[in-house]
Write an enzyme that holds these catalytic residues in place. Sequence first.
Site, short mmCIF file in Angstrom:
data_model
loop_
_atom_site.label_atom_id
_atom_site.label_comp_id
_atom_site.label_asym_id
_atom_site.label_seq_id
_atom_site.Cartn_x
_atom_site.Cartn_y
_atom_site.Cartn_z
N HIS A 57 0.83 -1.21 0.00
CA HIS A 57 0.00 0.00 0.00
C HIS A 57 0.86 1.26 0.00
O HIS A 57 0.39 2.34 0.36
CB HIS A 57 -0.91 0.02 1.23
CG HIS A 57 -1.73 -1.21 1.41
ND1 HIS A 57 -2.63 -1.64 0.46
CD2 HIS A 57 -1.78 -2.12 2.42
CE1 HIS A 57 -3.21 -2.75 0.89
NE2 HIS A 57 -2.71 -3.07 2.08
N HIS A 219 -7.12 -4.71 -0.91
CA HIS A 219 -6.43 -5.98 -1.19
C HIS A 219 -7.10 -6.69 -2.35
O HIS A 219 -6.91 -7.88 -2.55
CB HIS A 219 -6.45 -6.88 0.04
CG HIS A 219 -6.08 -6.19 1.29
ND1 HIS A 219 -7.01 -5.67 2.14
CD2 HIS A 219 -4.87 -5.90 1.81
CE1 HIS A 219 -6.38 -5.09 3.16
NE2 HIS A 219 -5.10 -5.21 2.98
#
Lengths: 333, 333
Positions: A57, A219
């Site tokens: 991320h 995700h």
Amino acid sequence: MKKLINDPQNVVVESLAGLGSAHPDILKVCFDPNYVIRADAPVQGKVALVSGGGSGHEPMHAGYVGKGMLDAACPGQVFTSPTPDQIEAATQAVHGGAGVLHIVKNYTGDVMNFEMAAELCAVQGIEVQAVVINDDVAVEDSLYTAGRRGVGTTVLAEKICGAAAERGYDLARVTDICRKVNANGRSMGMALTSCTVPAAGKPTFELPDDQMEMGIGIHGEPGRARMSLTPARDITTRLAETVIADLPFQRGDRVIALVNGMGGTPLIELYLVYNELEQICHGKGLTIARRLVGNYITSLEMAGCSITLLKADDELLSLWDAPVFAAGLRWGM
Amino acid sequence: MKKLINDPQNVVVESLAGLGSAHPDILKVCFDPNYVIRADAPVQGKVALVSGGGSGHEPMHAGYVGKGMLDAACPGQVFTSPTPDQIEAATQAVHGGAGVLHIVKNYTGDVMNFEMAAELCAVQGIEVQAVVINDDVAVEDSLYTAGRRGVGTTVLAEKICGAAAERGYDLARVTDICRKVNANGRSMGMALTSCTVPAAGKPTFELPDDQMEMGIGIHGEPGRARMSLTPARDITTRLAETVIADLPFQRGDRVIALVNGMGGTPLIELYLVYNELEQICHGKGLTIARRLVGNYITSLEMAGCSITLLKADDELLSLWDAPVFAAGLRWGM
């Protein structure tokens, strides 16, 4: 799988090594267990902020370690929660005698492991508070979450609480501000393409050439709806209206806006989305008082975007405007 | 074509509109002709810096407009040179009585149109100097270029010359510094994937799943060699060794390094490449004194990276360290 990597098993540590050697003035990377701390940690007498989560991320969270933001970040393997011992070690390393706030995104593994670490630290006499960020309006429960997922508001909370800690606020007050940010922040994202986890070697999901996924998780968890690709104006409207209706944001509100890229979306598109968001907010009587446009909470090379709005009062805006020195934030924010 | 856009014909103006509304404290966007200027332009008595080129390379150049960097940027259509009237209007708008430096990437259309604009401005009594950046060691001539292409060194030149102009250096001295940066900077890039120009609607080139293009141009122009995908260590070594051998950079040199993403490469991979570059430079006796790691000169959503090294003396490092306030540069550089 086309990636600039060596061994899929070593992506996180090799990338962290690069981060550490690139920014020795800002941060320090520790290995086994892996965590990233401010170069000058621990700062005596200051509340310390610790966050963390799966890698993939970036720049979140390690890019937000630095003066005015996080004291430590605990990067797990890609899309995998950090372990309690990582979080415990990071918390110990940055504790400066004024307590520690854990800022945790709401994913089951993250919440559980931060709780375990907090208990281990409490035994050692370190006062730890935790705030769980759950700002994603797309779905109530998801693949890895009971309740709403934590996404873009996390970045805003880390900036704002980092400023509060830097000002010398005590742990209770920094914690309250973090809760206030979470209570007033809402997000939703969408994907044009999937991403590929290095260790998996193939795309997390399949998305036909003419389709997009609204409400995607960071995700690649399923969102609300898979639908035909539409123009950016329609996409921005769907995201923004869902976000605005949820709080709800109301005519006259000032907001901090984040137009976030998922990692594979170029800036030319993100500014185009921001242009649409400005007009939508204007039409609803909302004033975008501050904003970030760029890749701040990503999903590897996924193409897509998310929109976060945070209702901001004078206190939050003042903390937002405070200086920050972190690798992942821009001068001109 | 999966993009966050409305009409392929309007991508540039709609994105510029977003940039303008996002950063009114830094810059101002003008339309018909399109250019971006510092919010406080013209700055009287200061040498003005103007750059420009095709869009699709964001944050370059409009993201580098601001105090301490460019006074104006002229964005053409995607991968298309700006027109002489754009450049003329921008030059007029930022001229503060101390002359104007045009920083031009070496592409045939860019060079020609900046020259025409400079002639038009000269007639109006504006003194204009131009430096053409041609730092790409991959190929001598290419699809759009006689001689070497201009790539990553452009970003470093804009930062350093912006600082020089801010310090009050005169036009001759700022121009000399720009020539010195170009003379000491070298770059090379590679692609894992193609990009898609919105108006074309299909990828610029095809690249099989197991292949990469070494020496790629920022418009997807062919490079030196198409070859099987290798680990990041090998890719970084190929790029860095070609760059280092070209100047040549020598044991004991200090360098400013740019590890640049092409737009679709996530930060986790770019820091991993930086980690390799650090080790290669260390092995060659080069000290990376300063660095940038991120997406600074992109090719829409292309996956891949480029490496730029600039041999830097005390003067260049001091100018590099000067403050800058631009949307596209990071706090923690």
